[in-house]
Design a protein around this motif. Structure first.
Motif, short mmCIF file in Angstrom:
data_model
loop_
_atom_site.label_atom_id
_atom_site.label_comp_id
_atom_site.label_asym_id
_atom_site.label_seq_id
_atom_site.Cartn_x
_atom_site.Cartn_y
_atom_site.Cartn_z
N MET A 96 -22.92 69.30 60.22
CA MET A 96 -21.70 68.61 60.65
C MET A 96 -21.73 68.42 62.17
O MET A 96 -21.39 67.35 62.69
N ALA A 103 -14.81 72.49 63.32
CA ALA A 103 -14.67 71.19 63.99
C ALA A 103 -15.29 70.05 63.20
O ALA A 103 -15.00 68.88 63.47
N GLY A 104 -16.16 70.36 62.24
CA GLY A 104 -16.74 69.32 61.40
C GLY A 104 -17.52 68.32 62.22
O GLY A 104 -18.37 68.66 63.06
N ASP A 144 -19.31 80.92 62.68
CA ASP A 144 -18.42 81.22 61.56
C ASP A 144 -17.07 81.63 62.15
O ASP A 144 -17.00 82.55 62.98
N ALA A 145 -16.00 80.98 61.71
CA ALA A 145 -14.68 81.29 62.26
C ALA A 145 -14.23 82.71 61.93
O ALA A 145 -13.28 83.21 62.52
N GLY A 178 -9.79 73.04 58.00
CA GLY A 178 -10.91 73.93 57.70
C GLY A 178 -10.47 75.28 57.15
O GLY A 178 -11.21 75.91 56.39
N ASP A 205 -18.55 75.07 64.26
CA ASP A 205 -18.45 74.87 62.81
C ASP A 205 -19.50 75.75 62.14
O ASP A 205 -20.54 76.05 62.73
N LEU A 206 -19.22 76.11 60.90
CA LEU A 206 -20.17 76.92 60.13
C LEU A 206 -21.46 76.14 59.84
O LEU A 206 -22.55 76.72 59.82
N ASN A 207 -21.34 74.82 59.59
CA ASN A 207 -22.47 74.01 59.12
C ASN A 207 -23.08 73.20 60.27
O ASN A 207 -22.46 72.24 60.75
C1 SAM Z 1 -12.67 69.25 55.71
S1 SAM Z 1 -13.77 69.71 56.98
C2 SAM Z 1 -12.76 69.51 58.44
C3 SAM Z 1 -13.58 69.17 59.64
C4 SAM Z 1 -12.82 68.62 60.85
N1 SAM Z 1 -11.98 69.64 61.44
C5 SAM Z 1 -12.01 67.40 60.49
O1 SAM Z 1 -10.79 67.43 60.63
O2 SAM Z 1 -12.63 66.41 60.07
C6 SAM Z 1 -13.89 71.44 56.81
C7 SAM Z 1 -14.87 72.08 57.76
O3 SAM Z 1 -14.73 73.51 57.70
C8 SAM Z 1 -16.00 74.05 57.97
N2 SAM Z 1 -15.97 75.47 57.58
C9 SAM Z 1 -15.85 75.97 56.33
N3 SAM Z 1 -15.87 77.30 56.37
C10 SAM Z 1 -15.99 77.66 57.68
C11 SAM Z 1 -16.08 78.91 58.38
N4 SAM Z 1 -16.04 80.08 57.73
N5 SAM Z 1 -16.20 78.89 59.73
C12 SAM Z 1 -16.27 77.71 60.39
N6 SAM Z 1 -16.20 76.51 59.79
C13 SAM Z 1 -16.06 76.49 58.46
C14 SAM Z 1 -16.93 73.17 57.18
O4 SAM Z 1 -18.26 73.28 57.60
C15 SAM Z 1 -16.33 71.78 57.45
O5 SAM Z 1 -16.94 71.17 58.55
#
Ligand code: SAM
Length: 267
Positions: A75, A48-49, A95-96, A114, A70-72
């Motif tokens: 965010m 979800a960022g 973690d997704a 994501g 979200d992983l982080n």
């Molecule tokens: C480009 S951002 C997109 C965020 C948001 N959905 C948006 O549209 O602005 C990518 C996101 O994927 C998340 N992410 C990366 N790997 C992930 C994982 N394994 N599980 C959950 N989130 C993850 C990152 O932390 C980041 O917030």
């Protein structure tokens, strides 16, 4: 976590204030409308960022319960500042690829921009299907090819001009490298999703200065880590990329083609 997926430190604020308005808002509105069209009561959002889709969805479906993960955590902290947690909105680190929810928990699952960062997409799709109720819908967006995303292409080309033969390749390697409809369909069907739909969605980026385009990419994404490790640091490279882009855009704000791929599947 690999540095490619590390949206950490000062990245979230710049990501949310510069990159999101420039490139993400129109897609978030469309994706939220698509999720809302089936009238879900419970929605899980993965990756979800900083919450751009969450906010759009909450505006359309104020009574739905949205669990935005979200992983982080950094965010989600930024997301919580803009739209504080409430009865309808829950921000949760997850973690997704390893979702902390029982099977058949949600009516709908949404994920924007994501999935390209997941190190094991089949596992991510299997987890999505597991936590969806039977008949629940996955709605997702990923970026189309870099050649059809002109803002990020311009940044990548500037990096390749600055570092001939040894440019940072994160932009080509990760966010714009999952755009083959056949592969996407195959992975969804292999995870057991039915009625798969896939379509291209096209917008233009908001007109933005060379400096903000350079800052957003070099300091508001995990490219910052690659620049810090091997290229003299994101601040210096932001200056260099700004110079190349300003020359290319004739000192004017730039607006370029954006292409995303939207897809859905039924669990
Ligand atoms: C480009 S951002 C997109 C965020 C948001 N959905 C948006 O549209 O602005 C990518 C996101 O994927 C998340 N992410 C990366 N790997 C992930 C994982 N394994 N599980 C959950 N989130 C993850 C990152 O932390 C980041 O917030």
């Amino acid at each position: 976590m690999s540095s490619e997926a590390a949206f950490t430190g000062s990245i979230p604020e710049l990501y949310d204030t510069v990159l999101v308005p420039m490139m993400f808002q129109d897609f978030a509105n469309d994706l939220a409308a698509e999720v809302a069209s089936s009238g879900p009561g419970t929605v899980l959002e993965t990756a979800a960022g900083t919450g751009i889709v969450t906010r759009a969805l909450h505006r359309i479906l104020p009574r739905a319960t949205i669990t935005a993960t979200d992983l982080n955590p950094a965010m989600l902290s930024r997301a919580d500042v803009v739209l504080p947690a409430s009865e309808s909105i829950r921000w949760q680190q997850a973690d997704a690829l390893d979702l902390p929810f029982p099977e058949a928990s949600f009516d709908a699952l949404v994920s924007q921009f994501g999935i390209m960062f997941f190190p094991d997409r089949p596992r991510g799709y299997a987890e999505a299907r597991r936590v969806l109720k039977p008949g629940g819908r996955l709605s997702a967006a990923v970026w189309g090819p870099l050649e059809r995303n002109e803002v990020s292409l311009a940044v990548q080309e500037a990096l390749e001009e600055l570092f001939p033969g040894r440019a940072p390749m994160l932009i080509r390697r990760v966010p714009f490298a999952y755009s083959d409809h056949t592969i996407i369909r195959g992975e969804l069907e292999a995870a057991g999703f039915s009625d798969v739909t896939i379509r291209d969605v096209v917008y233009r980026s908001a007109p933005t200065s060379a400096r903000d385009i350079a800052r957003a990419h070099c300091q508001g994404t995990p490219l910052a880590h690659e620049l810090a490790e091997e290229y003299g640091g994101p601040a210096q490279i932001t200056e260099d990329v700004t110079r190349v882009l300003a020359e290319r855009f004739g000192g004017q704000p730039f607006s370029g083609l954006l292409t995303a791929i939207f897809f859905t599947g039924i669990a």
